[in-house]
Motif scaffolding. Structure first.
Motif, PDB file in Angstrom:
ATOM      1  N   ALA A  98      57.741  96.100  38.838  1.00  0.00           N
ATOM      2  CA  ALA A  98      57.904  96.389  37.543  1.00  0.00           C
ATOM      3  C   ALA A  98      59.461  96.686  37.337  1.00  0.00           C
ATOM      4  N   ARG A  99      60.102  97.410  38.389  1.00  0.00           N
ATOM      5  CA  ARG A  99      61.864  96.956  38.343  1.00  0.00           C
ATOM      6  C   ARG A  99      62.111  96.220  38.883  1.00  0.00           C
ATOM      7  N   THR A 100      61.879  95.053  38.653  1.00  0.00           N
ATOM      8  CA  THR A 100      62.844  93.975  39.097  1.00  0.00           C
ATOM      9  C   THR A 100      63.480  92.996  38.869  1.00  0.00           C
ATOM     10  N   GLY A 101      62.989  93.331  37.633  1.00  0.00           N
ATOM     11  CA  GLY A 101      63.330  92.271  36.759  1.00  0.00           C
ATOM     12  C   GLY A 101      62.396  91.428  36.105  1.00  0.00           C
ATOM     13  N   ILE A 102      61.627  90.922  36.933  1.00  0.00           N
ATOM     14  CA  ILE A 102      60.532  90.343  36.988  1.00  0.00           C
ATOM     15  C   ILE A 102      59.413  90.816  35.926  1.00  0.00           C
ATOM     16  N   THR A 103      58.965  89.578  35.133  1.00  0.00           N
ATOM     17  CA  THR A 103      57.415  90.353  34.536  1.00  0.00           C
ATOM     18  C   THR A 103      56.401  89.316  35.241  1.00  0.00           C
ATOM     19  N   VAL A 104      55.089  89.872  34.622  1.00  0.00           N
ATOM     20  CA  VAL A 104      53.928  88.979  35.166  1.00  0.00           C
ATOM     21  C   VAL A 104      52.825  89.321  34.289  1.00  0.00           C
ATOM     22  N   ASN A 105      52.298  87.997  33.832  1.00  0.00           N
ATOM     23  CA  ASN A 105      51.669  88.183  32.679  1.00  0.00           C
ATOM     24  C   ASN A 105      50.565  87.009  33.001  1.00  0.00           C
ATOM     25  N   ALA A 106      49.473  86.772  32.061  1.00  0.00           N
ATOM     26  CA  ALA A 106      48.142  85.441  31.982  1.00  0.00           C
ATOM     27  C   ALA A 106      48.300  85.375  30.432  1.00  0.00           C
ATOM     28  N   VAL A 107      48.004  84.545  29.997  1.00  0.00           N
ATOM     29  CA  VAL A 107      47.203  83.767  29.018  1.00  0.00           C
ATOM     30  C   VAL A 107      45.503  83.318  29.741  1.00  0.00           C
ATOM     31  N   ALA A 108      44.603  83.691  28.198  1.00  0.00           N
ATOM     32  CA  ALA A 108      43.314  83.093  28.395  1.00  0.00           C
ATOM     33  C   ALA A 108      43.185  82.316  27.443  1.00  0.00           C
ATOM     34  N   PRO A 109      43.110  80.711  27.644  1.00  0.00           N
ATOM     35  CA  PRO A 109      43.236  80.186  26.284  1.00  0.00           C
ATOM     36  C   PRO A 109      41.576  79.681  26.132  1.00  0.00           C
ATOM     37  N   GLY A 110      40.649  79.648  25.010  1.00  0.00           N
ATOM     38  CA  GLY A 110      39.279  79.527  25.186  1.00  0.00           C
ATOM     39  C   GLY A 110      39.356  77.338  25.272  1.00  0.00           C
ATOM     40  N   PRO A 111      38.291  77.296  24.166  1.00  0.00           N
ATOM     41  CA  PRO A 111      38.396  75.570  24.249  1.00  0.00           C
ATOM     42  C   PRO A 111      39.382  75.399  23.396  1.00  0.00           C
ATOM     43  N   THR A 112      39.644  74.096  24.363  1.00  0.00           N
ATOM     44  CA  THR A 112      41.683  73.787  24.583  1.00  0.00           C
ATOM     45  C   THR A 112      41.140  72.310  24.686  1.00  0.00           C
ATOM     46  N   HIS A 157      63.281  86.836  25.644  1.00  0.00           N
ATOM     47  CA  HIS A 157      62.940  87.374  24.697  1.00  0.00           C
ATOM     48  C   HIS A 157      61.018  87.824  24.565  1.00  0.00           C
ATOM     49  N   SER A 158      61.064  87.405  26.271  1.00  0.00           N
ATOM     50  CA  SER A 158      59.570  89.024  26.295  1.00  0.00           C
ATOM     51  C   SER A 158      59.872  89.548  27.687  1.00  0.00           C
ATOM     52  N   GLY A 159      61.051  90.538  28.005  1.00  0.00           N
ATOM     53  CA  GLY A 159      61.297  91.032  29.012  1.00  0.00           C
ATOM     54  C   GLY A 159      60.598  92.383  28.808  1.00  0.00           C
ATOM     55  N   TYR A 160      60.131  93.243  27.751  1.00  0.00           N
ATOM     56  CA  TYR A 160      59.553  94.051  27.454  1.00  0.00           C
ATOM     57  C   TYR A 160      57.877  94.246  27.882  1.00  0.00           C
ATOM     58  N   ILE A 161      57.337  93.126  28.378  1.00  0.00           N
ATOM     59  CA  ILE A 161      55.768  92.029  28.423  1.00  0.00           C
ATOM     60  C   ILE A 161      55.807  91.764  29.400  1.00  0.00           C
ATOM     61  N   THR A 162      54.580  92.757  30.343  1.00  0.00           N
ATOM     62  CA  THR A 162      54.361  92.429  31.582  1.00  0.00           C
ATOM     63  C   THR A 162      53.287  92.845  31.488  1.00  0.00           C
ATOM     64  N   GLY A 163      51.828  92.425  32.773  1.00  0.00           N
ATOM     65  CA  GLY A 163      50.963  93.262  33.034  1.00  0.00           C
ATOM     66  C   GLY A 163      50.066  92.633  32.094  1.00  0.00           C
ATOM     67  N   GLN A 164      50.349  91.810  30.897  1.00  0.00           N
ATOM     68  CA  GLN A 164      48.731  91.426  30.002  1.00  0.00           C
ATOM     69  C   GLN A 164      48.392  89.993  30.745  1.00  0.00           C
ATOM     70  N   THR A 165      47.512  89.898  29.785  1.00  0.00           N
ATOM     71  CA  THR A 165      46.760  89.085  29.083  1.00  0.00           C
ATOM     72  C   THR A 165      46.308  88.197  27.859  1.00  0.00           C
ATOM     73  N   LEU A 166      46.729  87.681  27.415  1.00  0.00           N
ATOM     74  CA  LEU A 166      46.814  87.427  26.372  1.00  0.00           C
ATOM     75  C   LEU A 166      45.716  86.190  26.209  1.00  0.00           C
ATOM     76  N   PHE A 167      44.303  86.563  25.092  1.00  0.00           N
ATOM     77  CA  PHE A 167      43.546  85.678  24.817  1.00  0.00           C
ATOM     78  C   PHE A 167      44.239  84.899  23.847  1.00  0.00           C
ATOM     79  N   ILE A 168      43.898  83.304  24.232  1.00  0.00           N
ATOM     80  CA  ILE A 168      44.786  82.445  22.865  1.00  0.00           C
ATOM     81  C   ILE A 168      43.713  80.839  22.846  1.00  0.00           C
ATOM     82  N   ASP A 169      42.652  81.843  21.830  1.00  0.00           N
ATOM     83  CA  ASP A 169      41.123  80.719  21.814  1.00  0.00           C
ATOM     84  C   ASP A 169      40.379  81.569  19.682  1.00  0.00           C
ATOM     85  N   GLY A 170      41.863  81.188  19.537  1.00  0.00           N
ATOM     86  CA  GLY A 170      40.801  80.830  18.333  1.00  0.00           C
ATOM     87  C   GLY A 170      39.801  82.320  17.346  1.00  0.00           C
TER      88      GLY A 170
END
Length: 234
Positions: A153-167, A212-225
């Motif tokens: 969190a204090r290194t300038g490195i963000t870590v996030n995830a995406v969780a796609p639905g049927p694609t 532009h996503s520098g304040y987003i970290t630790g999140q999982t974004l569901f992309i699933d309709g």
């Protein structure tokens, strides 16, 4: 660096990033695509020693500022028929490669004080018959995301995830052709009543990899309709 880059979501993301001016290094089991928009490297990421060697070589050759852990392996088996060797294989490809790839590029990202780690999880983490191994591996990637986000969190490195639905990838269509029972079953779970397109998933991923996503970290974004929310009301 994008693992599983030659097809589907990985390929769509590679094209999108390259079009935006980024250098893309893709890893795939087969690297015979002359039209790949960057450097495509062949590696069997189920082979731990081969994966380590490839990641170490790439980390010496390139200064990476991001890694996308996209490669995956699915071996559906219902409870009562789960083979532990298959279970371990699914875990190894999905999880070992994510750790290996991220640890390979981490020193450079720490040094430059900026980086992006993006793990590709799945809607199946919410439960799906026959996916004990795959969904467990993808749920573990959500945990990787949260844990690594706190550690970095204090290194300038963000870590996030995406969780796609049927694609609608090539592999999805091979297994669920138009008009099939599989297609109907998957569509019934998506309130928008359509499948995602690889580039729609890639668009969200590109944002999480960007400036532009520098304040987003630790999140999982569901992309699933809407499939992770519930069924449509009509």
């Amino acid at each position: 660096m994008i693992t599983g880059a030659s097809k589907g979501i990985g390929r769509a993301l590679s094209q999108r990033l390259a079009a935006a001016g980024h250098g893309v290094v893709g890893i795939a089991r087969r690297a015979d695509d002359r039209d790949f928009p960057g450097t495509l490297v062949s590696a069997d990421l189920s082979d731990r020693q081969q994966a380590d060697a490839v990641f170490a070589d790439l980390a010496r050759r390139f200064r990476f500022d991001g890694v996308v852990n996209n490669v995956g392996l699915v071996r559906p088996q219902p409870l009562g028929e789960i083979d532990l060797d298959s279970f371990d294989a699914v875990m190894g490809v999905n999880l070992h490669s994510a750790i290996q790839a991220t640890q390979a590029v981490l020193p450079n990202m720490r040094e430059q004080g900026w980086g992006r780690v993006l793990n590709v999880s799945s809607l199946t983490v919410l439960g799906m018959p026959g996916r004990t191994a795959y969904a467990s591996a993808k749920a573990a990637l959500v945990n990787f995301t949260r844990t690594w986000a706190l550690e970095l969190a204090r290194t300038g490195i963000t870590v996030n995830a995406v969780a796609p639905g049927p694609t609608e990838t090539e592999l999805f269509r091979e297994n669920n052709p138009p008009g099939s029972e599989g297609e109907a079953r998957y569509l019934a779970s998506v309130p928008m009543d359509r499948f995602g397109k690889p580039d729609e998933i890639a668009a969200a991923m590109a944002f999480l990899l960007g400036e532009h996503s520098g304040y987003i970290t630790g999140q999982t974004l569901f992309i699933d309709g809407g499939a992770s929310v519930g069924r449509a009301a009509f």
